[in-house]
Write a protein that holds these residues in place. Sequence first.
Motif, PDB file in Angstrom:
ATOM      1  N   VAL A 119      -8.745  12.114 -14.479  1.00 47.68           N
ATOM      2  CA  VAL A 119      -7.408  12.041 -13.881  1.00 47.68           C
ATOM      3  C   VAL A 119      -7.492  12.131 -12.357  1.00 47.68           C
ATOM      4  N   THR A 120      -8.295  13.054 -11.861  1.00 54.17           N
ATOM      5  CA  THR A 120      -8.433  13.217 -10.414  1.00 54.17           C
ATOM      6  C   THR A 120      -8.989  11.960  -9.764  1.00 54.17           C
ATOM      7  N   LEU A 121      -9.998  11.377 -10.374  1.00 61.61           N
ATOM      8  CA  LEU A 121     -10.585  10.142  -9.851  1.00 61.61           C
ATOM      9  C   LEU A 121      -9.569   9.004  -9.880  1.00 61.61           C
ATOM     10  N   MET A 122      -8.866   8.877 -10.986  1.00 61.62           N
ATOM     11  CA  MET A 122      -7.852   7.839 -11.140  1.00 61.62           C
ATOM     12  C   MET A 122      -6.768   7.980 -10.075  1.00 61.62           C
ATOM     13  N   LEU A 123      -6.290   9.199  -9.874  1.00 58.84           N
ATOM     14  CA  LEU A 123      -5.244   9.439  -8.880  1.00 58.84           C
ATOM     15  C   LEU A 123      -5.718   9.119  -7.466  1.00 58.84           C
ATOM     16  N   THR A 124      -6.961   9.447  -7.182  1.00 56.02           N
ATOM     17  CA  THR A 124      -7.520   9.125  -5.859  1.00 56.02           C
ATOM     18  C   THR A 124      -7.447   7.632  -5.603  1.00 56.02           C
ATOM     19  N   PHE A 125      -7.864   6.834  -6.579  1.00 59.70           N
ATOM     20  CA  PHE A 125      -7.848   5.376  -6.418  1.00 59.70           C
ATOM     21  C   PHE A 125      -6.422   4.836  -6.352  1.00 59.70           C
ATOM     22  N   LEU A 126      -5.539   5.346  -7.204  1.00 62.74           N
ATOM     23  CA  LEU A 126      -4.156   4.858  -7.226  1.00 62.74           C
ATOM     24  C   LEU A 126      -3.436   5.144  -5.910  1.00 62.74           C
ATOM     25  N   ILE A 127      -3.635   6.340  -5.377  1.00 67.38           N
ATOM     26  CA  ILE A 127      -3.000   6.687  -4.098  1.00 67.38           C
ATOM     27  C   ILE A 127      -3.553   5.815  -2.975  1.00 67.38           C
ATOM     28  N   GLU A 128      -4.860   5.590  -2.983  1.00 71.83           N
ATOM     29  CA  GLU A 128      -5.468   4.717  -1.967  1.00 71.83           C
ATOM     30  C   GLU A 128      -4.874   3.307  -2.032  1.00 71.83           C
ATOM     31  N   GLN A 129      -4.584   2.841  -3.249  1.00 73.42           N
ATOM     32  CA  GLN A 129      -4.040   1.490  -3.449  1.00 73.42           C
ATOM     33  C   GLN A 129      -2.501   1.468  -3.397  1.00 73.42           C
ATOM     34  N   LYS A 130      -1.907   2.629  -3.088  1.00 79.24           N
ATOM     35  CA  LYS A 130      -0.440   2.732  -2.998  1.00 79.24           C
ATOM     36  C   LYS A 130       0.270   2.404  -4.321  1.00 79.24           C
ATOM     37  N   GLU A 131      -0.388   2.723  -5.423  1.00 79.66           N
ATOM     38  CA  GLU A 131       0.196   2.537  -6.753  1.00 79.66           C
ATOM     39  C   GLU A 131       0.883   3.847  -7.152  1.00 79.66           C
ATOM     40  N   TYR A 132       1.983   4.144  -6.452  1.00 80.49           N
ATOM     41  CA  TYR A 132       2.599   5.457  -6.564  1.00 80.49           C
ATOM     42  C   TYR A 132       3.337   5.691  -7.886  1.00 80.49           C
ATOM     43  N   VAL A 133       3.922   4.656  -8.442  1.00 85.02           N
ATOM     44  CA  VAL A 133       4.705   4.832  -9.679  1.00 85.02           C
ATOM     45  C   VAL A 133       3.804   5.301 -10.822  1.00 85.02           C
TER      46      VAL A 133
END
Length: 200
Positions: free
Chosen positions: A66-80
């Motif tokens: 989850v932490t890794l996934m969130l890091t990538f999503l935030i970097e890609q601005k996939e906030y939803v």
Amino acid sequence: FLKNYKRATEILDILEKREDLDSSLHQDARLLAIESELSALKDNPAAIKKYWSNLKKHERLKLSIVTLMLTFLIEQKEYVLAKSIIEKFLDNTWSDSVLSFYSEACQFDLKSGLEKAESWLVKRPKNPNLMRILGGLCVDNKIWGKANSYLKGSLELSKSPEVFWELARLHEATSRPDEAVKFYKNGLAIALNITNSDEI
């Protein structure tokens, strides 16, 4: 490298089905493979979202994944998607490290983010990190009095650089730059482990 992990996972699955493998070894190897595969997809938001949807339910509740996934999503601005993942995870298993992503994930949905975080506070009324996040969300929502209350409550429980910096942001937003400077300095002093003569 990635190909080897995929093949290793397939072999581990075969051995587990034949009951000839320690389940903890299989789980460790599977987690390592997922982390490697996610890292390989980090610059492809569509692929990483599809990969996430194909993970097993229990894998989507693993802190490291989850932490890794969130890091990538935030970097890609996939906030939803990031916001949804955080909320589902924290509803099941509490983690301050997952919570730390919440403010940024809520930036396009501030009202529901604040409401959700306040629902968590019912069970965790003395969590300084949650109170800090709530204070920051209140600043974003321009609810100044409540922001001050949450942030001061967080400060009473734990003096972290982040809570001082959120207090500075509150004071900047309410046209009190001189007071904001003091909070900036207090946070910096804690972050750098130095003595600050203006400490509050």
